[in-house]
Design an enzyme around this catalytic site. Structure first.
Site, PDB file in Angstrom:
ATOM      1  N   GLU A  26      17.896 -35.930  -7.365  1.00 17.91           N
ATOM      2  CA  GLU A  26      17.045 -34.890  -6.770  1.00 17.91           C
ATOM      3  C   GLU A  26      15.803 -35.453  -6.078  1.00 17.91           C
ATOM      4  OE1 GLU A  26      18.210 -31.216  -9.795  1.00 17.91           O
ATOM      5  OE2 GLU A  26      16.242 -32.151  -9.966  1.00 17.91           O
ATOM      6  N   TYR A  58      21.364 -27.908  -5.255  1.00 14.68           N
ATOM      7  CA  TYR A  58      22.112 -27.470  -6.434  1.00 14.68           C
ATOM      8  C   TYR A  58      23.521 -28.072  -6.488  1.00 14.68           C
ATOM      9  CZ  TYR A  58      18.324 -24.520  -8.011  1.00 14.68           C
ATOM     10  OH  TYR A  58      17.106 -24.089  -8.485  1.00 14.68           O
ATOM     11  N   LYS A 106       8.486 -22.772  -7.938  1.00 14.43           N
ATOM     12  CA  LYS A 106       9.281 -21.877  -7.097  1.00 14.43           C
ATOM     13  C   LYS A 106       8.378 -20.828  -6.423  1.00 14.43           C
ATOM     14  CE  LYS A 106      13.552 -22.414  -9.828  1.00 14.43           C
ATOM     15  NZ  LYS A 106      14.506 -21.759 -10.751  1.00 14.43           N
ATOM     16  N   ARG A 140      11.093 -30.807 -19.303  1.00 18.21           N
ATOM     17  CA  ARG A 140      11.981 -29.691 -19.682  1.00 18.21           C
ATOM     18  C   ARG A 140      11.439 -28.971 -20.922  1.00 18.21           C
ATOM     19  NH1 ARG A 140      16.247 -27.916 -16.271  1.00 18.21           N
ATOM     20  NH2 ARG A 140      17.478 -27.353 -18.084  1.00 18.21           N
ATOM     21  N   ARG A 177       7.784 -21.075 -18.999  1.00 25.00           N
ATOM     22  CA  ARG A 177       8.635 -19.909 -18.726  1.00 25.00           C
ATOM     23  C   ARG A 177       8.496 -18.842 -19.810  1.00 25.00           C
ATOM     24  NH1 ARG A 177      14.047 -23.336 -17.072  1.00 25.00           N
ATOM     25  NH2 ARG A 177      13.740 -23.465 -14.820  1.00 25.00           N
ATOM     26  N   THR A 197      15.994 -21.594 -19.410  1.00 29.19           N
ATOM     27  CA  THR A 197      16.200 -20.966 -18.096  1.00 29.19           C
ATOM     28  C   THR A 197      15.752 -19.495 -18.053  1.00 29.19           C
ATOM     29  OG1 THR A 197      18.109 -22.410 -17.797  1.00 29.19           O
ATOM     30  CG2 THR A 197      17.976 -20.498 -16.353  1.00 29.19           C
ATOM     31  N   ASN A 219      12.040 -17.706 -12.687  1.00 29.42           N
ATOM     32  CA  ASN A 219      11.515 -18.464 -13.828  1.00 29.42           C
ATOM     33  C   ASN A 219      10.498 -19.527 -13.432  1.00 29.42           C
ATOM     34  OD1 ASN A 219      13.301 -20.212 -12.666  1.00 29.42           O
ATOM     35  ND2 ASN A 219      14.760 -20.227 -14.356  1.00 29.42           N
TER      36      ASN A 219
END
Ligand code: GDP
Ligand code: MG
Length: 201
Positions: free
Chosen positions: A170, A54, A14, A119, A136, A125, A156
């Protein structure tokens, strides 16, 4: 059924991850497991790309809205609405601002259990409560408390597909078929071949 080594997942570094100069660190964490990078691009996403991303999963709004309401309650605060969909709309508006604020790097990682492993390495999150050793948890400090009171998305560093069906929706949203490359690397023999018979001369 396809061999598990063909599983693929989408990762997006991000805008805060790029600004924090964490691109190499993040990629290394996925790469060192043996997962293989099969697609990569830098871009500044548009708001409509983010909104569509999303909304690919029809359950996402209900889930994220429910999660957000629970986090308001935990802080002893009243959620902006008791309807998860309305709260999720607020989260989407915040995400559009966050994700279009600068360049991102989108990538596809391939290998056994790619979705689950990515993940696990990425962490939960909320960075404040994400596990030690996760990206994270180790590299950022944001919380629902700060993000919600400042009316912004939680920062994050990374997006990672949550499930195999999510990854399957995705990946084509971010990459054309031709942008995802099929190729081999030698260490796949050690990770996946039934016999390790080519080691000794
Ligand atoms: P992820 O799969 O762990 O990234 O989490 P989700 O798919 O549930 O949410 C997507 C993104 O929305 C998160 O990575 C956060 O940036 C943001 N977000 C999710 N829930 C909340 C929330 O309750 N409050 C705020 N401020 N941001 C949120
Ligand atoms: Mg998600």
């Amino acid at each position: 059924m396809a061999h598990p080594k063909t599983e693929r997942t989408l990762v997006i570094v991000k805008p805060d991850g790029i600004q924090r100069a964490l691109i190499g660190e993040i990629m290394q964490r996925y790469e060192r497991t043996g997962l293989k990078l099969v697609a990569l691009k830098m871009l500044v996403p548009t708001e409509s790309m983010i909104e569509a991303h999303y909304l690919l999963d029809s359950n996402w709004k209900k889930n994220v809205g429910g999660k957000a309401i629970a986090s308001y309650m935990k802080k002893g605060e009243t959620p902006p609405s008791s309807d998860p969909i309305e709260v999720a709309n607020l989260v989407v508006a915040r995400l559009k601002k966050y994700m279009t604020s600068g360049p991102v790097i989108a990538m596809v990682w391939e290998g056994a259990h790619a979705v689950e492993l990515v993940r696990k390495i990425t962490g939960g999150t909320e960075p404040r409560s994400a596990g030690i050793g996760t990206i994270r948890g180790d590299f950022v400090l944001d919380s629902y408390q700060m993000a919600d009171s400042d009316d912004r998305a939680i920062r994050n560093l990374i997006h990672a597909s949550g499930t195999i069906p999510e990854a399957e929706m995705e990946i084509p949203h971010w990459f054309t078929h031709g942008e995802v490359v099929n190729y081999h690397v030698p260490h796949e023999a050690i990770l996946y071949d039934v016999d390790m018979k080519n080691i000794l001369g």
